[in-house]
Design a protein around this motif. Structure first.
Motif, PDB file in Angstrom:
ATOM      1  N   LYS A  78      25.522  25.600  -7.123  1.00 42.17           N
ATOM      2  CA  LYS A  78      25.401  25.673  -8.576  1.00 42.17           C
ATOM      3  C   LYS A  78      24.687  26.926  -9.071  1.00 42.17           C
ATOM      4  CE  LYS A  78      27.147  21.606  -9.616  1.00 42.17           C
ATOM      5  NZ  LYS A  78      28.359  21.472 -10.358  1.00 42.17           N
ATOM      6  N   ASP A  79      24.194  27.775  -8.163  1.00 42.12           N
ATOM      7  CA  ASP A  79      23.442  28.954  -8.580  1.00 42.12           C
ATOM      8  C   ASP A  79      24.304  29.920  -9.389  1.00 42.12           C
ATOM      9  OD1 ASP A  79      21.109  28.129  -7.434  1.00 42.12           O
ATOM     10  OD2 ASP A  79      21.262  29.407  -5.672  1.00 42.12           O
ATOM     11  N   GLY A  89      23.194  23.026 -24.832  1.00 44.59           N
ATOM     12  CA  GLY A  89      22.091  22.148 -25.191  1.00 44.59           C
ATOM     13  C   GLY A  89      20.742  22.637 -24.684  1.00 44.59           C
ATOM     14  N   THR A  90      20.549  23.943 -24.744  1.00 47.30           N
ATOM     15  CA  THR A  90      19.275  24.533 -24.323  1.00 47.30           C
ATOM     16  C   THR A  90      18.777  25.466 -25.409  1.00 47.30           C
ATOM     17  OG1 THR A  90      18.138  25.567 -22.452  1.00 47.30           O
ATOM     18  CG2 THR A  90      20.291  26.476 -23.031  1.00 47.30           C
ATOM     19  N   THR A  91      17.749  26.220 -25.128  1.00 45.28           N
ATOM     20  CA  THR A  91      17.193  27.107 -26.148  1.00 45.28           C
ATOM     21  C   THR A  91      17.529  28.566 -25.868  1.00 45.28           C
ATOM     22  OG1 THR A  91      15.098  27.474 -24.992  1.00 45.28           O
ATOM     23  CG2 THR A  91      15.223  25.532 -26.439  1.00 45.28           C
ATOM     24  N   VAL A  92      17.511  29.349 -26.926  1.00 44.21           N
ATOM     25  CA  VAL A  92      17.745  30.786 -26.806  1.00 44.21           C
ATOM     26  C   VAL A  92      16.658  31.412 -25.934  1.00 44.21           C
ATOM     27  CG1 VAL A  92      17.821  32.952 -28.104  1.00 44.21           C
ATOM     28  CG2 VAL A  92      18.983  30.917 -28.985  1.00 44.21           C
ATOM     29  N   ARG A  93      15.438  30.964 -26.104  1.00 39.68           N
ATOM     30  CA  ARG A  93      14.324  31.504 -25.307  1.00 39.68           C
ATOM     31  C   ARG A  93      14.554  31.267 -23.810  1.00 39.68           C
ATOM     32  NH1 ARG A  93       8.772  29.670 -23.790  1.00 39.68           N
ATOM     33  NH2 ARG A  93       7.583  31.582 -23.576  1.00 39.68           N
ATOM     34  N   THR A  94      15.004  30.070 -23.465  1.00 43.80           N
ATOM     35  CA  THR A  94      15.296  29.772 -22.058  1.00 43.80           C
ATOM     36  C   THR A  94      16.382  30.695 -21.527  1.00 43.80           C
ATOM     37  OG1 THR A  94      14.601  27.473 -22.239  1.00 43.80           O
ATOM     38  CG2 THR A  94      16.168  27.989 -20.482  1.00 43.80           C
ATOM     39  N   LEU A  95      17.438  30.869 -22.294  1.00 42.18           N
ATOM     40  CA  LEU A  95      18.533  31.743 -21.856  1.00 42.18           C
ATOM     41  C   LEU A  95      18.065  33.181 -21.673  1.00 42.18           C
ATOM     42  CD1 LEU A  95      21.431  30.379 -24.059  1.00 42.18           C
ATOM     43  CD2 LEU A  95      21.067  30.004 -21.607  1.00 42.18           C
ATOM     44  N   ALA A  96      17.251  33.659 -22.595  1.00 39.46           N
ATOM     45  CA  ALA A  96      16.740  35.034 -22.479  1.00 39.46           C
ATOM     46  C   ALA A  96      15.929  35.197 -21.200  1.00 39.46           C
ATOM     47  CB  ALA A  96      15.891  35.379 -23.697  1.00 39.46           C
ATOM     48  N   ARG A  97      15.090  34.223 -20.905  1.00 39.24           N
ATOM     49  CA  ARG A  97      14.275  34.295 -19.685  1.00 39.24           C
ATOM     50  C   ARG A  97      15.164  34.223 -18.439  1.00 39.24           C
ATOM     51  NH1 ARG A  97       9.891  30.328 -19.255  1.00 39.24           N
ATOM     52  NH2 ARG A  97       8.949  31.871 -17.899  1.00 39.24           N
ATOM     53  N   LEU A  98      16.205  33.395 -18.470  1.00 38.36           N
ATOM     54  CA  LEU A  98      17.115  33.295 -17.328  1.00 38.36           C
ATOM     55  C   LEU A  98      17.874  34.601 -17.133  1.00 38.36           C
ATOM     56  CD1 LEU A  98      18.572  29.712 -17.843  1.00 38.36           C
ATOM     57  CD2 LEU A  98      16.909  30.442 -16.119  1.00 38.36           C
ATOM     58  N   GLU A  99      18.339  35.194 -18.222  1.00 40.16           N
ATOM     59  CA  GLU A  99      19.092  36.448 -18.123  1.00 40.16           C
ATOM     60  C   GLU A  99      18.239  37.603 -17.608  1.00 40.16           C
ATOM     61  OE1 GLU A  99      21.069  37.287 -21.792  1.00 40.16           O
ATOM     62  OE2 GLU A  99      22.563  35.729 -21.466  1.00 40.16           O
ATOM     63  N   GLU A 111      13.405  35.960 -15.153  1.00 41.28           N
ATOM     64  CA  GLU A 111      11.983  35.638 -15.211  1.00 41.28           C
ATOM     65  C   GLU A 111      11.652  34.222 -14.742  1.00 41.28           C
ATOM     66  OE1 GLU A 111      10.951  38.520 -19.003  1.00 41.28           O
ATOM     67  OE2 GLU A 111      10.787  36.351 -19.237  1.00 41.28           O
ATOM     68  N   THR A 112      12.643  33.376 -14.690  1.00 39.33           N
ATOM     69  CA  THR A 112      12.410  31.988 -14.320  1.00 39.33           C
ATOM     70  C   THR A 112      13.630  31.429 -13.610  1.00 39.33           C
ATOM     71  OG1 THR A 112      11.690  29.833 -15.163  1.00 39.33           O
ATOM     72  CG2 THR A 112      13.250  31.036 -16.517  1.00 39.33           C
ATOM     73  N   ALA A 113      13.399  30.413 -12.812  1.00 42.16           N
ATOM     74  CA  ALA A 113      14.510  29.698 -12.171  1.00 42.16           C
ATOM     75  C   ALA A 113      14.824  28.482 -13.036  1.00 42.16           C
ATOM     76  CB  ALA A 113      14.117  29.264 -10.766  1.00 42.16           C
ATOM     77  N   PRO A 114      16.099  28.253 -13.325  1.00 36.72           N
ATOM     78  CA  PRO A 114      16.447  27.134 -14.197  1.00 36.72           C
ATOM     79  C   PRO A 114      16.336  25.785 -13.498  1.00 36.72           C
ATOM     80  CG  PRO A 114      18.423  28.161 -13.389  1.00 36.72           C
ATOM     81  CD  PRO A 114      17.266  28.998 -12.896  1.00 36.72           C
ATOM     82  N   ARG A 115      16.096  24.764 -14.288  1.00 31.16           N
ATOM     83  CA  ARG A 115      16.201  23.403 -13.776  1.00 31.16           C
ATOM     84  C   ARG A 115      17.660  23.162 -13.438  1.00 31.16           C
ATOM     85  NH1 ARG A 115      12.775  20.437 -18.485  1.00 31.16           N
ATOM     86  NH2 ARG A 115      10.713  20.963 -17.660  1.00 31.16           N
ATOM     87  N   LEU A 116      17.897  22.279 -12.486  1.00 34.70           N
ATOM     88  CA  LEU A 116      19.275  21.975 -12.098  1.00 34.70           C
ATOM     89  C   LEU A 116      20.071  21.460 -13.290  1.00 34.70           C
ATOM     90  CD1 LEU A 116      21.425  21.845  -9.933  1.00 34.70           C
ATOM     91  CD2 LEU A 116      20.572  19.590  -9.285  1.00 34.70           C
ATOM     92  N   SER A 117      19.468  20.625 -14.121  1.00 34.89           N
ATOM     93  CA  SER A 117      20.185  20.083 -15.286  1.00 34.89           C
ATOM     94  C   SER A 117      20.575  21.193 -16.261  1.00 34.89           C
ATOM     95  CB  SER A 117      19.347  19.014 -15.992  1.00 34.89           C
ATOM     96  OG  SER A 117      18.121  19.564 -16.441  1.00 34.89           O
ATOM     97  N   THR A 118      19.703  22.177 -16.440  1.00 34.62           N
ATOM     98  CA  THR A 118      20.006  23.300 -17.327  1.00 34.62           C
ATOM     99  C   THR A 118      21.118  24.147 -16.745  1.00 34.62           C
ATOM    100  OG1 THR A 118      17.727  23.340 -18.130  1.00 34.62           O
ATOM    101  CG2 THR A 118      19.034  25.340 -18.471  1.00 34.62           C
TER     102      THR A 118
END
Length: 78
Positions: free
Chosen positions: A3-4, A29-39, A42-49
């Protein structure tokens, strides 16, 4: 893990379907801030995300290409 999705794949997939972060956040169903950090990696996403992001992209025809000797990538289904 199958799923990576790499930060580069995430950015490229958004470009392929011409989605803003806002549009992807709504679809997944997530936030713009989360997406920016993932792109930015900066962070590893939760499996559900990660699953929600993958599903959102796959619903509009994005295919994630795993490492196959030529590197990871994305493309659109025919």
């Amino acid at each position: 893990m199958k799923k990576d999705i790499t930060p580069a794949q995430l950015r490229a997939a958004r470009g392929l379907v011409d989605w803003t972060r806002e549009q992807l956040a709504d679809a997944a169903g997530t936030t713009v801030r989360t997406l920016a950090r993932l792109e930015r990696g900066e962070t590893a996403p939760r499996l559900s995300t990660l699953c929600a992001i993958r599903s959102a992209f796959e619903s509009v025809g994005v295919v994630f290409i795993p490492e196959n000797g030529g590197g990871v990538g994305v493309r659109l289904k025919k």
